[in-house]
Design an enzyme around this catalytic site. Structure first.
Site, mmCIF file in Angstrom:
data_model
loop_
_atom_site.group_PDB
_atom_site.id
_atom_site.type_symbol
_atom_site.label_atom_id
_atom_site.label_comp_id
_atom_site.label_asym_id
_atom_site.label_seq_id
_atom_site.Cartn_x
_atom_site.Cartn_y
_atom_site.Cartn_z
ATOM 1 N N GLY A 159 13.022 39.218 40.284
ATOM 2 C CA GLY A 159 14.237 40.522 40.238
ATOM 3 C C GLY A 159 15.471 39.181 40.666
ATOM 4 O O GLY A 159 16.863 39.683 40.918
ATOM 5 N N GLU A 215 7.191 36.376 41.018
ATOM 6 C CA GLU A 215 6.541 36.660 39.522
ATOM 7 C C GLU A 215 8.252 36.738 38.730
ATOM 8 O O GLU A 215 8.769 37.348 37.958
ATOM 9 C CB GLU A 215 6.099 37.531 39.190
ATOM 10 C CG GLU A 215 6.592 38.705 40.541
ATOM 11 C CD GLU A 215 6.082 40.120 39.920
ATOM 12 O OE1 GLU A 215 6.058 41.242 39.479
ATOM 13 O OE2 GLU A 215 4.256 39.399 40.498
ATOM 14 N N PRO A 216 9.033 35.550 38.844
ATOM 15 C CA PRO A 216 10.423 35.598 38.446
ATOM 16 C C PRO A 216 10.142 35.130 36.699
ATOM 17 O O PRO A 216 8.989 34.338 36.362
ATOM 18 C CB PRO A 216 10.467 34.165 38.504
ATOM 19 C CG PRO A 216 9.840 33.211 38.841
ATOM 20 C CD PRO A 216 8.803 34.320 39.157
ATOM 21 N N GLY A 217 11.296 35.773 35.987
ATOM 22 C CA GLY A 217 11.548 36.134 34.492
ATOM 23 C C GLY A 217 12.371 35.791 34.123
ATOM 24 O O GLY A 217 12.574 34.502 33.635
ATOM 25 N N TYR A 229 21.396 48.626 29.263
ATOM 26 C CA TYR A 229 20.957 48.732 29.920
ATOM 27 C C TYR A 229 22.922 47.916 30.362
ATOM 28 O O TYR A 229 23.948 47.990 31.434
ATOM 29 C CB TYR A 229 21.015 47.514 30.651
ATOM 30 C CG TYR A 229 19.248 47.254 30.576
ATOM 31 C CD1 TYR A 229 18.771 48.941 31.490
ATOM 32 C CD2 TYR A 229 18.891 46.640 29.995
ATOM 33 C CE1 TYR A 229 17.070 48.567 31.790
ATOM 34 C CE2 TYR A 229 17.211 46.148 29.992
ATOM 35 C CZ TYR A 229 16.560 47.294 30.973
ATOM 36 O OH TYR A 229 15.560 47.339 30.721
ATOM 37 N N CYS A 248 23.258 52.149 11.545
ATOM 38 C CA CYS A 248 23.742 53.233 11.594
ATOM 39 C C CYS A 248 24.003 54.253 12.971
ATOM 40 O O CYS A 248 23.594 55.791 12.369
ATOM 41 C CB CYS A 248 23.257 53.996 10.634
ATOM 42 S SG CYS A 248 23.910 54.513 9.855
ATOM 43 N N TYR A 291 14.486 39.053 27.953
ATOM 44 C CA TYR A 291 14.014 40.527 27.492
ATOM 45 C C TYR A 291 15.252 40.358 26.559
ATOM 46 O O TYR A 291 16.116 41.354 26.669
ATOM 47 C CB TYR A 291 14.656 41.610 28.733
ATOM 48 C CG TYR A 291 13.856 41.584 30.038
ATOM 49 C CD1 TYR A 291 13.049 42.227 29.711
ATOM 50 C CD2 TYR A 291 14.144 40.092 31.737
ATOM 51 C CE1 TYR A 291 11.584 41.834 30.993
ATOM 52 C CE2 TYR A 291 13.334 40.007 32.388
ATOM 53 C CZ TYR A 291 12.366 40.708 31.884
ATOM 54 O OH TYR A 291 11.448 40.714 32.682
#
Length: 400
Positions: free
Chosen positions: A217, A258-260, A301, A327, A355
């Site tokens: 995070g 567990e970094p993304g 977000y 649309c 993401y």
């Protein structure tokens, strides 16, 4: 960089995701360096951030493991060449059947609710299991990505530890890891360290642990002057505390992350062409050949991606609202100062590595974009642009 991106857009078309392997490698090395004084460190890349198989193979070459949340991500990891023992599977709300099928593949199981824990432990007491704890610590930059608070659907509450221990004792199951993940875009290191203390206290309840997983995070900068997680300071403080805990625990454990986003966000850009410049009574809209079907983060977000006109990088700045072709309300940026935009210009959205493509869809029956990886200075196509045949591929026509 703008000239190279314009050439790539000309060659591969738009809209287009472009990633730079050098940035990924630098971020991975930065993280491992920050924790270099931990004897056993395991970085498990969060596949959900960017799941292209070529990206996974890059992480394998760096010595990374994988953090997965579905059996499909596990299968992608295996296809990319990862050993099962280098993959951890942390689902939420999935069936016992899926967890059992993943266990058969030999990867590390991580369970986050008491019901499944008891069922799995009763049937498979010899299979090592990690437990995801909810430390009830509010962290993260948006309510949708803050997952450690008391009302979160994720993890087993620390207040349920007595019941958890009873299940473990009754089933005689093998608990080899403890895990937490409080949220994304964490800035306050002290909050992270506070949650870590809760995890250490929980870990004392289990005598045969092999690793402690602190989630991730970490925040990355999204605009000029933006603040980010100080990984170096966190590394220094958490390393000291972790090594101290291992001495008390009586054995050397593995410290896992567990970094993304931290690893891939800054590596990626999203390129889109301006279809129309439209002036209304109070707003100038630049409408691009994309929409939230390709990049949903600003709408979902409220995230802010820096936007640059790479066709006219030195032009006079004006205020634009950048919108898409979907649309319904489809806004990337409101009243943003950008170098003067003309129809046909290519806009570059920064921080599009995490993401972004993985959350893309075929809404409005639009094609998902292509992906390119710049590796050793050379652009490589790593996902073809979809075609109309892809839209129809799994549809079944009936006679009406």
């Amino acid at each position: 960089m703008s000239e190279q991106l314009l050439k790539i857009a000309s060659k591969f078309g738009s809209p287009l995701y472009v990633y730079d392997s050098e940035t990924i490698i630098n971020q991975y090395n930065r993280l491992t360096k920050a924790f270099s004084k931990v004897k056993n460190l395991k970085v498990n890349y969060a596949v959900k951030a960017l799941s292209n198989i070529s990206i996974l193979k890059l992480f394998k070459s760096l010595g990374s493991g994988l953090d997965t949340v579905s059996i499909q991500e596990v299968q992608l990891g295996l296809k990319a060449g990862f050993n099962p023992e280098d993959i951890i599977y942390t689902p939420n709300g999935v069936s016992l059947e899926e967890i059992e099928n993943v266990a058969k593949l030999g990867v590390q199981i991580n369970i986050d609710n008491l019901s499944i824990l008891e069922q799995f432990g009763t049937k498979h007491p010899n299979i090592p299991v990690c437990i995801r704890i909810n430390p009830h610590v509010m962290a993260g930059g948006n309510t949708n990505i803050s997952v450690g608070h008391i009302d979160s659907k994720f993890g087993i509450s620390i207040h349920q530890i007595p019941l958890l221990l009873r299940i473990v004792e009754n089933t005689k199951m093998n608990i080899n890891g403890i895990h937490m993940h409080t949220g994304s875009d964490i800035l306050d290191i002290d909050v992270f360290l506070y949650a870590s203390e809760i995890l250490f206290e929980t870990a004392k309840q289990f005598k045969n642990l092999e690793f402690i997983d602190f989630g991730s995070g970490f925040k990355v900068p999204y605009k000029e002057g933006d603040i980010e997680t100080n990984i170096e300071e966190l590394g220094k403080k958490l390393t000291h505390r972790f090594n101290e805990f291992c001495k008390t625990y009586g054995k050397e454990l593995t410290l896992a992350f567990e970094p993304g986003k931290f690893l891939v966000s800054q590596s990626g850009v999203f390129l889109a062409k301006v279809n129309v410049v439209k002036q209304t009574t109070s707003t100038v809209f630049a409408q691009i050949d994309s929409g939230f079907n390709h990049l949903i983060r600003p709408m979902l977000y409220g995230s802010q991606h820096e936007i640059i006109n790479i066709t006219n990088p030195s032009g006079r700045e004006r205020f634009y609202s950048i919108v898409g072709y979907i649309c319904e309300t489809d806004t990337f940026a409101n009243n943003r100062r950008i170098n003067e935009i003309k129809e046909g210009d290519i806009l570059c959205f920064k921080n599009a590595g995490a993401y972004c493509f993985t959350m893309a869809s075929n809404y409005n029956s639009r094609y998902r974009p292509a992906e390119v990886l710049i590796h050793n200075g050379k652009p490589n196509l790593i996902r073809k642009r979809e075609t109309f045949e892809d839209i129809l591929q799994n549809q079944v026509e009936i006679s009406i």
